[in-house]
Design a protein around this motif. Structure first.
Motif, mmCIF file in Angstrom:
data_model
loop_
_atom_site.group_PDB
_atom_site.id
_atom_site.type_symbol
_atom_site.label_atom_id
_atom_site.label_comp_id
_atom_site.label_asym_id
_atom_site.label_seq_id
_atom_site.Cartn_x
_atom_site.Cartn_y
_atom_site.Cartn_z
ATOM 1 N N PHE A 245 82.358 76.653 -1.381
ATOM 2 C CA PHE A 245 81.367 75.829 -2.059
ATOM 3 C C PHE A 245 80.093 75.727 -1.249
ATOM 4 O O PHE A 245 80.099 75.809 -0.027
ATOM 5 N N LYS A 246 79.001 75.535 -1.982
ATOM 6 C CA LYS A 246 77.759 75.073 -1.343
ATOM 7 C C LYS A 246 77.641 73.628 -1.780
ATOM 8 O O LYS A 246 77.395 73.369 -2.981
ATOM 9 N N SER A 247 77.838 72.713 -0.864
ATOM 10 C CA SER A 247 77.987 71.302 -1.221
ATOM 11 C C SER A 247 79.056 71.173 -2.307
ATOM 12 O O SER A 247 80.209 71.497 -2.060
ATOM 13 N N ASP A 248 78.713 70.778 -3.543
ATOM 14 C CA ASP A 248 79.772 70.585 -4.528
ATOM 15 C C ASP A 248 79.872 71.747 -5.511
ATOM 16 O O ASP A 248 80.657 71.694 -6.445
ATOM 17 N N ASN B 120 88.701 73.659 -13.221
ATOM 18 C CA ASN B 120 88.556 75.073 -13.548
ATOM 19 C C ASN B 120 87.271 75.613 -12.924
ATOM 20 O O ASN B 120 86.431 74.855 -12.417
ATOM 21 N N LYS B 121 87.113 76.921 -12.967
ATOM 22 C CA LYS B 121 85.973 77.522 -12.282
ATOM 23 C C LYS B 121 84.656 77.079 -12.904
ATOM 24 O O LYS B 121 83.651 76.922 -12.214
ATOM 25 N N GLY B 122 84.690 76.852 -14.214
ATOM 26 C CA GLY B 122 83.479 76.419 -14.902
ATOM 27 C C GLY B 122 82.969 75.109 -14.340
ATOM 28 O O GLY B 122 81.773 74.955 -14.039
ATOM 29 N N LEU B 123 83.894 74.175 -14.157
ATOM 30 C CA LEU B 123 83.499 72.878 -13.600
ATOM 31 C C LEU B 123 83.030 73.044 -12.159
ATOM 32 O O LEU B 123 82.064 72.403 -11.733
ATOM 33 N N ALA B 124 83.729 73.925 -11.421
ATOM 34 C CA ALA B 124 83.350 74.139 -10.026
ATOM 35 C C ALA B 124 81.932 74.700 -9.946
ATOM 36 O O ALA B 124 81.165 74.323 -9.051
ATOM 37 N N LYS B 125 81.581 75.562 -10.878
ATOM 38 C CA LYS B 125 80.219 76.115 -10.861
ATOM 39 C C LYS B 125 79.221 75.044 -11.284
ATOM 40 O O LYS B 125 78.115 74.972 -10.759
ATOM 41 N N HIS B 126 79.647 74.201 -12.216
ATOM 42 C CA HIS B 126 78.772 73.116 -12.681
ATOM 43 C C HIS B 126 78.577 72.079 -11.571
ATOM 44 O O HIS B 126 77.520 71.452 -11.482
ATOM 45 N N GLY B 127 79.585 71.907 -10.762
ATOM 46 C CA GLY B 127 79.476 70.947 -9.663
ATOM 47 C C GLY B 127 80.548 69.875 -9.755
ATOM 48 O O GLY B 127 80.806 69.342 -10.833
ATOM 49 N N LEU B 128 81.168 69.596 -8.597
ATOM 50 C CA LEU B 128 82.261 68.618 -8.589
ATOM 51 C C LEU B 128 81.776 67.229 -8.205
ATOM 52 O O LEU B 128 82.579 66.329 -7.977
ATOM 53 N N ARG B 129 80.462 67.069 -8.108
ATOM 54 C CA ARG B 129 79.879 65.839 -7.578
ATOM 55 C C ARG B 129 80.506 64.573 -8.170
ATOM 56 O O ARG B 129 80.955 63.684 -7.448
ATOM 57 N N LYS B 130 80.554 64.522 -9.499
ATOM 58 C CA LYS B 130 81.014 63.291 -10.156
ATOM 59 C C LYS B 130 82.514 63.087 -9.948
ATOM 60 O O LYS B 130 82.977 61.952 -9.775
ATOM 61 N N GLN B 131 83.258 64.170 -9.985
ATOM 62 C CA GLN B 131 84.702 64.061 -9.786
ATOM 63 C C GLN B 131 85.025 63.560 -8.374
ATOM 64 O O GLN B 131 85.902 62.717 -8.187
ATOM 65 N N ILE B 132 84.291 64.109 -7.417
ATOM 66 C CA ILE B 132 84.532 63.722 -6.024
ATOM 67 C C ILE B 132 84.178 62.255 -5.812
ATOM 68 O O ILE B 132 84.920 61.495 -5.184
ATOM 69 N N ASP B 133 83.062 61.845 -6.405
ATOM 70 C CA ASP B 133 82.659 60.448 -6.268
ATOM 71 C C ASP B 133 83.721 59.530 -6.862
ATOM 72 O O ASP B 133 84.068 58.503 -6.288
ATOM 73 N N LEU B 134 84.253 59.936 -8.007
ATOM 74 C CA LEU B 134 85.278 59.128 -8.662
ATOM 75 C C LEU B 134 86.504 58.953 -7.753
ATOM 76 O O LEU B 134 87.010 57.853 -7.561
#
Lengths: 371, 501
Positions: free
Chosen positions: A214-217, A110-124
């Motif tokens: 996105f800016k990075s994640d 969701n957009k909230g997570l996207a604003k928070h950053g997808l870093r951990k999800q992407i790493d997973l």
């Protein structure tokens, strides 16, 4: 004889040990097809996974064999966990059968997570050998859980396939490709930023409403649907898609793209304000036009107008991206590849000052059968 | 059996002509009587069931009774027969009589005798080929009689260079084995190898050419057939013209062609009756069918047991739905159906023709659908298994077809053990085995490895005949060209206008 004994021994060992291999017999596992992650603050997320629910068809050949075992399988699981937790592990204890992520089609944030950053999800996902590289990622405007678990859709097919079908057909037309592979490339690559399509549940159907940049994640901005054509045109060559051009107020011309090609040239790549020249050539077909707005004599005129308009739009788009300091068009890569001894460290400071020049060459190859 | 033992014993051999006759007399079909004529009297012995009685009564005995015969020497002059043998050698006498000769002796005690060959051969007429049927090509096939078979070949190769070497195999059976080759084309080394292998055989009896095949093959532990056996004289003649060697055994309706490479097992002789594009297309179809036949059911096991990721998304629903009512793991399901098909095939081959057809229909349709309805197999698998069984029999050579039927079982087991990795390992073992395999000392998978581009022209595809001017390279023939390539490919002559033009 000794040779023979060795052979027998090795075959026996192989047979006995291979009994220990974990199997995933196709109808004895729950194949997760979609994952959705909603951010609820404080590093907590609501995760949702959906499984296909294949109902036994009334196939006469397979009837009379008792109850079909897949028809009664659970359809989705949902619950809170921390950001970056593998949902397969999270829901394994709720699973009717073993959960498997190897056939994952879509992953939604969701957009909230996207604003928070997808870093951990992407790493997973990048760590997971099972997850397919060609699955689609998307940002949901609203709640992923609601989108995935709603039962009021017009279609009966599993929601994961619905979402993937929609994203894939869009990717063949106006939208640039957005698989896990392309996302990872743009995320981990130098001088580029990723993007994802934004989808939304609207009543009893889904719709694609734009491109999240996105800016990075981290989510930065959303590109509305009508600008995505310009974006894709500068991003890659493609051959489907429709661009709606309002050449005067209330007067539209729709171009169906037969083929576009983009080429970049860069001058002064290491200066404080590099010059980036993009040249786009479009072969298009008019599929819709304001009555009497186009004919043989008007053709070249309209072409000129379209060219001018598109070039202006492109320059505007890049200017906006520069202002936000994001580079989803991967212009940095173009500059790097055109510049000897490219100075990568200072690129991010120089990028907003770069001059972007765009020329568009439009060729209308057909105006329809009524000409 | 014991008379040969006695023959080997030198102390007893002098007595044994009388003993031999005594021994034979116990048989009701041995005829031994004294002939008393005006001028000439003699003892005549023969086996009634072996000799051509009509010839004996019509031509032989009247000649003996005629006044012109005074002594045993005169018989040769009056008798309309060739190959009369005068001998004292006991073993020659024995094998002569047992081959269907008539023995004439002047007195009951004389050691010298005259052997008159008058053998009768029971043989069926030349019929349609049964196992290698042909649509466009000739329909003749070999029969059990060696003479007829050689006749069928000789009539296709009317040159003096066609050599027929006859060997005897089997200590007791002394079966006649003919080695055929075209002198000057066939490689001498190959000929010597074949003759040496056959003549060195230590065996009591040789019943059929299949037995000979098993005994002279390079590796008799291999499941791959190393020599082509065919019942078609046209195929044998074609092979002889190529520089190969044919072996025919008396009493077997097929010939062995040596040496052979693996691609030849997949080419039917009908391919040469079609245009090269069609022939190539059918050969590629066969190749695909064989791959499909070997790989499909192991792949089903591997995908459904381990690699659900690889199942295409649109197929997933179909597979899951059709599997949902099946209680077994995919491996059990596959083995069940494979063994059922295998049973049907074996039953169909053993049963009388008319019952066999019924079994095929009953088995294929009734048992197949019933097993799906009963929920012990999925219907997708039924299609796969039926198609792969069909594809296995697309191989023109029956020996190869049975190999392909059987080779999938190790693949299925290894797919269950290790998934696709198991299939790959099994395939690797197969390839290693094939690489090591030889046929008459020549590499078995020859046009592929070692790569011979000229031989590839007639392997998976069959290029037009004007490009095939060379005999197979691996045979090392005495004359490598079939035809002069320049003259074959020469363009049409200068066009001279007709009178109308």
């Amino acid at each position: 004889m000794k040779h023979f004994m060795h052979l027998i021994a090795s075959i026996t060992v192989l047979i006995i040990l291979s009994g220990c291999l974990p199997t995933s017999v196709i109808d004895d596992v729950l194949i997760i097809e979609a994952e959705g992650v909603d951010y609820i603050g404080g590093n907590k997320v609501i995760g949702t996974v959906t499984m296909p629910n294949y109902v036994q068809s009334s196939n006469p050949g397979s009837s009379g064999a008792g109850l079909p075992t897949t028809a009664s399988m659970i359809r989705y699981l949902s619950g809170t966990t921390y950001d970056g937790k593998s949902l397969v592990d999270r829901f394994q204890e709720n699973g009717q059968r073993a959960l498997r992520a190897g056939k994952l089609r879509v992953m939604l944030f969701n957009k909230g997570l996207a604003k928070h950053g997808l870093r951990k999800q992407i790493d997973l996902r990048n760590r997971d050998p099972e997850a397919p590289r060609e699955m689609n990622l998307a940002i949901v405007d609203g709640s992923c859980k609601k989108l995935l678990t709603a039962i009021d859709y017009q279609t009966q097919i599993p929601i994961a396939r619905y979402i993937q079908d929609m994203i894939e057909q869009n990717n063949k037309q106006n939208y640039p490709e957005s698989t896990l592979e392309s996302f990872l490339y743009a995320y981990y690559g130098d001088y580029m930023d990723p993007f994802l399509p934004v989808i939304r549940k609207s009543g009893d159907h889904l719709e694609t409403i734009g491109l999240a940049l996105f800016k990075s994640d981290k989510y930065v901005m959303e590109l509305p649907s009508n600008k995505v054509f310009i974006f894709k045109m500068l991003f890659q060559k493609f051959d489907q898609g429709v661009y709606d051009f309002e050449f005067a107020s209330q007067k539209h011309i729709a171009l169906k793209n037969v083929h576009t090609k983009v080429s970049y040239k860069v001058k002064n790549g290491n200066s404080t304000s590099p010059d980036i020249y993009a040249h786009v050539s479009i072969n298009a077909q008019i599929i819709q036009a304001y009555p009497k707005s186009i004919n043989k004599t008007m053709g070249p005129k309209i072409e000129k107008k379209i060219e001018k308009h598109m070039a202006a739009q492109a320059e505007k788009l890049v200017h906006m991206l520069q202002k936000k300091q994001i580079d989803p068009l991967q212009l940095g890569q173009h500059v790097r590849s055109h510049t000897r001894h490219f100075d990568g460290k200072s690129w991010y400071d120089r990028y907003p000052n770069a001059h972007f020049h765009c020329t568009v060459d439009t060729t209308i190859i057909q105006t329809g059968i009524s000409d | 059996m014991f008379w040969i033992k006695k023959n080997n014993d030198p102390a007893q051999s002098k007595k044994s002509i009388a003993k031999f006759i005594d021994q034979m007399k116990t048989n009701p079909d041995f005829s031994h009587f004294h002939h008393e004529g005006k001028q000439f009297s003699c003892w005549i012995s023969f086996i009634v069931t072996l000799v051509d009685l009509e010839y004996v009564h019509r031509d032989l005995l009247p000649a003996l009774y005629s006044d012109r015969v005074h002594s045993i020497e005169d018989i040769a002059k009056v008798l309309p027969a060739d190959k009369l043998i005068r001998t004292k050698n006991l073993s020659e006498i024995q094998s002569g009589i047992l081959d269907g000769s008539l023995m004439i002796r002047e007195s009951a005690h004389s050691k010298e005798c005259l052997l008159i060959p008058c053998m009768k051969k029971q043989s069926r007429p030349v019929e349609q080929s049964e196992t290698e049927t042909s649509i466009l090509g000739p329909h003749e096939s070999f029969v059990e009689s060696l003479e007829t078979n050689i006749n069928l070949i000789r009539s296709r190769i009317p040159i003096p260079q066609l050599k027929v070497e006859e060997l005897r195999v089997g200590k007791i059976s002394r079966t006649r084995v003919s080695v055929l080759y075209v002198e000057g084309i066939a490689n001498k080394e190959n000929i010597n190898t074949v003759i040496q292998r056959i003549s060195d055989l230590e065996t009591i009896s040789l019943i059929s050419s299949n037995m000979l095949y098993l005994m002279i093959s390079d590796n008799n532990h291999s499941i791959f057939p190393q020599f082509i056996d065919t019942e078609r004289p046209d195929r044998v003649s074609g092979a002889l013209y190529e520089g190969k060697i044919a072996v025919i055994v008396d009493g077997s309706p097929n010939a062995l062609i040596l040496p052979s490479t693996i691609v030849e097992f997949f080419s039917a002789f009908d391919d040469y009756s079609l245009v090269w594009m069609l022939a190539s297309a059918y050969r590629l179809l066969r190749l695909f069918a064989i791959g499909f036949s070997v790989i499909s059911s192991p792949l089903y096991v591997a995908l459904l047991t381990y690699h659900y990721q690889l199942v295409p998304k649109d197929l997933l629903a179909t597979l899951i739905v059709s599997r949902s009512s099946v209680p077994y793991d995919p491996i059990i399901e596959v083995l069940l159906l494979e063994i059922m098909i295998e049973l049907l095939r074996e039953a169909g081959a053993r049963l009388p023709t008319k019952v066999g057809q019924t079994i095929g229909i009953v088995g294929g349709i009734v048992i197949g659908t019933a097993s799906v309805q009963a929920g012990i197999t999925s219907n997708i698998l039924l299609i796969i298994i039926a198609m792969s069984a069909l594809a296995a029999f697309i191989t023109p050579n029956y020996r190869m077809a049975t190999t392909i039927r059987l080779i999938r079982f190790p693949f299925i087991i290894s797919a269950q053990l290790l998934g696709i990795l198991g299939i790959a390992l099994c395939f690797m073992i197969c390839v290693c085995h094939l690489l090591k395999l030889t046929s008459l000392g020549h590499p078995y998978i020859e046009p592929i490895y070692p790569l011979r581009v000229t031989d590839l022209k007639d392997s998976f595809v069959r290029l037009p005949l004007n490009l095939q001017t060379q005999r197979p390279l691996f045979l090392r023939t005495g004359d490598k060209n079939r035809a002069n390539p320049q003259r074959v490919n020469k363009k049409e002559g200068k066009h001279s206008p007709d009178i109308d033009e």
